[in-house]
Design a protein around this motif. Structure first.
Motif, mmCIF file in Angstrom:
data_model
loop_
_atom_site.group_PDB
_atom_site.id
_atom_site.type_symbol
_atom_site.label_atom_id
_atom_site.label_comp_id
_atom_site.label_asym_id
_atom_site.label_seq_id
_atom_site.Cartn_x
_atom_site.Cartn_y
_atom_site.Cartn_z
ATOM 1 N N ILE A 153 1.060 -1.325 0.086
ATOM 2 C CA ILE A 153 -0.550 0.119 0.294
ATOM 3 C C ILE A 153 1.090 1.430 0.010
ATOM 4 C CG2 ILE A 153 -2.015 0.961 1.479
ATOM 5 C CD1 ILE A 153 -2.713 -1.510 0.060
ATOM 6 N N VAL A 154 1.059 2.261 -0.098
ATOM 7 C CA VAL A 154 1.490 3.198 -1.497
ATOM 8 C C VAL A 154 0.653 4.280 0.096
ATOM 9 C CG1 VAL A 154 2.012 5.277 -2.717
ATOM 10 C CG2 VAL A 154 2.770 2.527 -2.782
ATOM 11 N N VAL A 155 1.831 5.387 0.822
ATOM 12 C CA VAL A 155 0.900 5.842 1.498
ATOM 13 C C VAL A 155 1.400 7.288 1.067
ATOM 14 C CG1 VAL A 155 0.906 6.959 3.746
ATOM 15 C CG2 VAL A 155 1.452 4.214 3.433
ATOM 16 N N LYS A 156 0.096 7.668 0.772
ATOM 17 C CA LYS A 156 0.877 8.972 -0.036
ATOM 18 C C LYS A 156 0.564 10.808 0.613
ATOM 19 C CE LYS A 156 -0.845 6.483 -4.401
ATOM 20 N NZ LYS A 156 -2.202 7.561 -5.673
ATOM 21 N N THR A 157 0.318 10.328 1.675
ATOM 22 C CA THR A 157 -0.294 11.713 2.484
ATOM 23 C C THR A 157 -0.018 10.981 3.794
ATOM 24 O OG1 THR A 157 -2.408 12.266 1.543
ATOM 25 C CG2 THR A 157 -1.922 13.117 3.729
ATOM 26 N N LEU A 158 1.068 12.045 4.009
ATOM 27 C CA LEU A 158 2.420 11.476 5.182
ATOM 28 C C LEU A 158 2.053 12.030 6.871
ATOM 29 C CD1 LEU A 158 5.486 10.839 4.031
ATOM 30 C CD2 LEU A 158 4.323 9.392 4.516
ATOM 31 N N ILE A 159 1.739 13.467 6.433
ATOM 32 C CA ILE A 159 1.475 14.523 7.526
ATOM 33 C C ILE A 159 0.127 14.758 7.498
ATOM 34 C CG2 ILE A 159 2.365 16.922 8.330
ATOM 35 C CD1 ILE A 159 4.734 16.892 6.464
ATOM 36 N N GLU A 185 1.317 6.954 19.293
ATOM 37 C CA GLU A 185 2.469 7.814 19.751
ATOM 38 C C GLU A 185 3.248 8.543 17.863
ATOM 39 O OE1 GLU A 185 6.106 6.388 21.663
ATOM 40 O OE2 GLU A 185 5.324 6.197 23.535
ATOM 41 N N ALA A 186 3.278 7.410 16.870
ATOM 42 C CA ALA A 186 4.167 8.033 15.532
ATOM 43 C C ALA A 186 2.425 8.750 15.128
ATOM 44 C CB ALA A 186 3.845 7.117 14.581
ATOM 45 N N VAL A 187 0.986 8.775 15.315
ATOM 46 C CA VAL A 187 -0.044 9.974 15.056
ATOM 47 C C VAL A 187 0.513 10.951 16.360
ATOM 48 C CG1 VAL A 187 -2.640 10.036 15.209
ATOM 49 C CG2 VAL A 187 -1.564 7.980 14.074
ATOM 50 N N GLN A 188 0.822 10.947 17.072
ATOM 51 C CA GLN A 188 0.723 12.079 18.307
ATOM 52 C C GLN A 188 1.555 13.143 17.546
ATOM 53 O OE1 GLN A 188 -0.952 13.361 20.260
ATOM 54 N NE2 GLN A 188 -2.719 11.434 21.180
ATOM 55 N N SER A 189 2.770 12.193 16.773
ATOM 56 C CA SER A 189 3.815 13.439 16.368
ATOM 57 C C SER A 189 3.816 13.835 15.329
ATOM 58 C CB SER A 189 5.492 12.301 16.376
ATOM 59 O OG SER A 189 5.304 11.453 15.070
ATOM 60 N N GLY A 190 2.132 13.372 14.964
ATOM 61 C CA GLY A 190 2.171 14.776 13.731
ATOM 62 C C GLY A 190 1.907 13.275 12.209
ATOM 63 N N LEU A 191 1.554 12.829 12.415
ATOM 64 C CA LEU A 191 2.117 11.736 11.272
ATOM 65 C C LEU A 191 0.523 11.238 11.189
ATOM 66 C CD1 LEU A 191 5.070 9.184 11.512
ATOM 67 C CD2 LEU A 191 4.484 10.919 9.430
ATOM 68 N N THR A 192 0.269 10.851 9.889
ATOM 69 C CA THR A 192 -1.521 10.609 8.978
ATOM 70 C C THR A 192 -1.575 9.160 9.486
ATOM 71 O OG1 THR A 192 -0.984 9.730 6.954
ATOM 72 C CG2 THR A 192 -1.890 11.800 7.466
ATOM 73 N N ALA A 193 -2.417 8.260 9.834
ATOM 74 C CA ALA A 193 -3.087 7.058 10.399
ATOM 75 C C ALA A 193 -2.207 6.393 9.991
ATOM 76 C CB ALA A 193 -4.398 6.972 10.882
ATOM 77 N N GLU A 194 -2.382 5.799 8.197
ATOM 78 C CA GLU A 194 -1.324 5.065 7.582
ATOM 79 C C GLU A 194 0.182 5.053 6.954
ATOM 80 O OE1 GLU A 194 -3.764 6.970 6.655
ATOM 81 O OE2 GLU A 194 -4.364 7.645 4.719
ATOM 82 N N ALA A 195 0.924 5.986 7.843
ATOM 83 C CA ALA A 195 2.324 7.072 7.879
ATOM 84 C C ALA A 195 2.972 6.637 8.970
ATOM 85 C CB ALA A 195 2.685 7.883 7.389
ATOM 86 N N ALA A 196 1.391 6.610 9.851
ATOM 87 C CA ALA A 196 2.255 5.869 11.444
ATOM 88 C C ALA A 196 1.772 3.790 11.546
ATOM 89 C CB ALA A 196 0.491 5.936 12.419
ATOM 90 N N VAL A 197 1.322 3.344 10.855
ATOM 91 C CA VAL A 197 1.046 1.844 10.439
ATOM 92 C C VAL A 197 2.333 1.410 9.257
ATOM 93 C CG1 VAL A 197 0.093 -0.047 9.439
ATOM 94 C CG2 VAL A 197 -1.140 2.302 10.637
ATOM 95 N N GLU A 198 2.867 2.821 8.597
ATOM 96 C CA GLU A 198 4.155 2.563 7.970
ATOM 97 C C GLU A 198 5.753 2.460 8.715
ATOM 98 O OE1 GLU A 198 6.643 1.798 3.874
ATOM 99 O OE2 GLU A 198 4.252 1.392 4.741
ATOM 100 N N ARG A 199 5.556 3.461 9.455
ATOM 101 C CA ARG A 199 6.752 4.033 10.410
ATOM 102 C C ARG A 199 6.455 2.939 11.234
ATOM 103 N NH1 ARG A 199 8.436 7.603 14.674
ATOM 104 N NH2 ARG A 199 8.969 5.771 15.462
#
Length: 753
Positions: A203-209, A268-282
């Motif tokens: 899954i390509v995460v296009k929106t990170l922030i 925590e990744a979401v709290q740092s400012g990432l989108t939900a999908e970017a948090a899962v990816e990270r």
């Protein structure tokens, strides 16, 4: 220690603005390091990128000497930066220069800095570079600062992966797009040049922030709850994930879905400012990086479970269902973690040029189907799905087991020439199609096909094969979603007879168990499945299963001859019991007025070493024998042919193996019982030459092997080879192989091998 002004959320917003600015890639990267340094209150921020020659290059810096950019390079294992790249773990030090891995580079001017924090730039578990901040003071970086820098690193990793930085430095490209050469296990012969199609695309995460952190947290929680519920429902129903995984895998995935540490890191990744999908990816990229570096095979296997769970979450978040087989581009090469034969058959074979798998050995179901379809395939390519992206150029060499991802023009040109040479060679083989396979001294050799699908039978005309020496009936069962009915089985066998016309066909009864588990049958836990409940053992213990198949075979062959072969026969008594079931089925059909086959011959596969000590008895009872060399060699040498550590420890042309084959050939001939070879060695010219010297006169093989073996037969002298083999076996007493002597004979006499 002063707090970072604005925190990670502000930094991510500013990074997003910097990414959108209409400036050059170098200006954008320079702007980014300034922003990061200011946000974490550091005197230095530097970005190092892994190059395709496996070096680390300084691509941008704030605080160090800017003249060192694109000049400073180090080995991938050199210095603190190299240590981070190697371990894929963050490193925080209050006094970097006292660390044993510290490497001083005078051109950078970093000797005045003491505190050091570095994090890997990870994408799908692969290290693309390293992000470093430094301070003059002996400061201690907090967990929050490390987490913030890791979140920032994800954005930089996507920038590197985009290829935008490729032109910033002369020479080698960045590691994200570098050529990759991997060697795995050859599954199906041939060379395929094309472009990557991911079987289950990442899954390509296009929106990170994130625009709204609270909203992203709600989306994450809702997705977690939905995925948990779906997995709970699967466990309750007992369904497998995809096609046929066991309940234990479902339970493992459910356990991960409730893992508090995994969930906490995503939140925590979401709290740092990432989108939900970017948090899962990270978080999953961090998991992949750690687990790929584990030596424990159990832990590495758990990576697949985590990947599955992360992909479920991502699909839920982006609203995308798993989809395969649709819209295949030209010259497609499938890359997958694993896949079943049914999934492969879903794809348009006219557009498919190859298959690359992280899992799967030469005798796996997918390998058998790939060979049947004539599709080059390579297995056991570690991390294959993360090494490439959809659309990447890729080459699959199904002969050597090599895979070239994003090959250089020189490599691509070399393989293109190999393809042209193979095409010319195939043209020469096609010219031999109607030429009888007779040795120079007049010995007729029968060349037949191994098959298992109707599509295989199209090769009969193309190759000039004399019939089907082995039709594997289990493939029909393996690609079905449920147990095929008696009528469905009969329809298949009638289609086989229709496709083969007057050519002979030898049909093997169901060979399941071991590594051939049907998706709709409960998996049986066995300590050693290869030696367990499989093949004829299942048929005799569950006679209804065998009777249904035999009845379908006999009815389909009404009025024409039939040859039925039983697999994995270990004793003569087993063969007699199976023969009695055939006799009862014939009597049943006769009573009910069905037409019987004009002739019914029953054979046994010689693949269990115990039959070597009953060879006279089994040859008297059976109408024919067929040597399954794959299993016979595996059991004879106690070597798992799927285990790369031991699979090559013996040569099938060594003295022990040759004497076993000679025993079968001589004793079956003495009893007047025809013996063929249907295992893989019969399809390799040099090995087939040795078997001819031992007295075998009939072989069954893959379609691609017919031409090369026939070319060998036409150039060989059977009597000369027999004398050579006899001499070598008399001389060989230390387990040595007859291969060198046979190869020398072939070279001296112009026999193509």
């Amino acid at each position: 220690m002063p707090a970072a002004p604005g925190g990670p959320r502000l930094l991510l917003r500013r990074l997003r603005e910097a990414m959108a600015e209409p400036v050059s890639p170098q200006q954008r990267l320079d702007r980014i390091v300034v922003l990061i340094a200011a946000n974490v209150i550091a005197e230095v921020c530097s970005v190092y990128v892994v190059r395709d020659d496996n070096t680390l290059e300084l691509f941008a810096t704030e605080g160090l000497n800017r003249d060192a950019v694109h000049i400073t390079r180090m080995r991938a294992d050199e210095g603190l930066v190299g240590l981070i790249a190697k371990t894929a773990e963050p490193l925080a030090l209050s006094d970097a220069q006292s660390h044993p891995s510290f490497s001083y580079r005078p051109e950078t001017g970093e000797e005045i800095y003491h505190a050091f924090l570095g994090v890997p730039l990870l994408r799908a578990g692969n290290t693309l570079g390293v992000l470093v901040v430094q301070n003059k003071t002996y400061r201690v970086y907090s967990e929050e600062e490390i987490e913030a820098l890791q979140t920032t690193a994800m954005v930089l990793a996507e920038l590197i992966a985009s290829g935008e930085l490729q032109a910033l430095s002369p020479g080698a490209g960045t590691a994200a797009r570098r050529p990759v050469s991997q060697r795995g296990v050859a599954l199906a012969d041939g060379i395929g040049l094309g472009h990557v199609v991911l079987h289950e695309p990442r899954i390509v995460v296009k929106t990170l922030i994130a625009e709204n952190v609270e909203r992203e947290m709600e989306r994450l929680e809702a997705a977690i709850e939905d995925v948990r519920s779906a997995i709970d429902e699967l466990v309750e129903r007992g369904d497998g994930i995809g096609s046929g995984e066991s309940r234990e895998i479902l339970e493992t995935v459910r356990m991960f879905a409730h893992d508090k540490g995994w969930l906490r890191r995503m939140r925590e990744a979401v709290q740092s400012g990432l989108t939900a999908e970017a948090a899962v990816e990270r978080v999953q990229s961090d998991n992949r990086a750690r687990m790929l570096r584990q030596s424990d095979p159990y832990l590495r296997d758990r990576l697949h479970d985590l990947d599955d769970l992360a992909n479920r979450l991502l699909r839920r978040l982006v609203g995308q269902e798993s989809q395969n087989g649709d819209g295949l581009p030209e010259n497609a090469i499938l890359v997958a973690r694993s896949m079943g034969p049914a999934a492969l058959l879903d794809y348009d074979r006219a557009r498919l040029r190859g298959v690359v798998l992280e899992e799967g050995g030469p005798t796996s179901h997918i390998a058998i189907v790939a060979r049947a379809l004539g599709i080059p395939a390579v297995g056991e390519i570690a991390n294959a799905t993360s090494l490439c992206d959809s659309g990447d150029a890729i080459i699959v060499d199904g002969l050597s087991g090599e895979v070239q991802i994003r090959p250089t023009p020189e490599v691509e040109a070399s393989y293109a020439e190999m393809v042209r040479l193979r095409a010319r060679r195939q043209e020469q083989y096609r010219a031999l199609r109607d030429v009888p396979a007779v040795t120079r001294d007049g010995v007729k050799i029968g060349l037949h096909l191994n098959a298992g699908l109707l599509v295989d039978l199209t090769h009969l005309h193309e190759t000039g094969a004399e019939g089907v020496g082995l039709f594997r009936t289990e493939l029909q069962f393996m690609i079905a979603e449920r147990m095929p009915s008696a009528a469905e089985q009969q329809t298949l066998y009638e289609a086989v007879y229709s496709a083969t016309g007057d050519l002979p066909v030898t049909i093997r009864t169901l060979d399941i168990g071991g590594d051939k588990i049907l998706p709709y049958m409960p998996a049986l836990e066995e300590e050693n499945p290869a030696l367990g409940w499989r093949a004829i053992r299942i048929g005799l213990d569950r006679p209804a299963l065998l009777r249904v198949q035999l009845r379908a075979l006999l009815k389909a062959a009404a009025g024409r001859p039939i040859k039925i072969m039983f697999p994995m026969v270990a004793t003569v008594e087993e063969f007699i019991r199976a023969r009695d079931i055939v006799d009862r089925e014939k009597a049943h059909l006769r009573r009910h007025g069905y037409a019987l086959p004009s002739d019914c011959r029953l054979g046994a596969m010689v693949e269990v070493p115990s039959l070597l000590f009953q060879i006279d008895e089994i040859a008297r009872e059976a109408d024919f024998l067929s040597v399954g060399s794959n299993d016979l060699m595996q059991f004879l040498f106690a070597v798992d042919r799927e285990n790369r550590r031991v699979a090559n420890r013996f040569d099938p042309l060594c003295g022990a193996a040759m004497r076993a084959f000679r025993l079968i050939a001589e004793r079956s001939a003495a009893q007047g019982c025809p013996a063929t070879v249907c295992g893989e060695i019969g399809g390799r010219p040099l090995e087939a030459l040795a078997l001819i010297g031992l007295g075998f006169r009939d072989f069954s093989m893959s379609p691609a092997s017919i031409g090369p073996v026939k070319a060998m037969v036409l150039s060989a002298d059977a009597a000369e080879v027999a004398a050579l083999i006899q001499s070598e076996l008399t001389r060989v007493t230390d387990g040595a192989s007859v291969r060198p002597a046979l190869a020398a004979y072939a070279k001296a006499n112009g026999v193509p091998i």
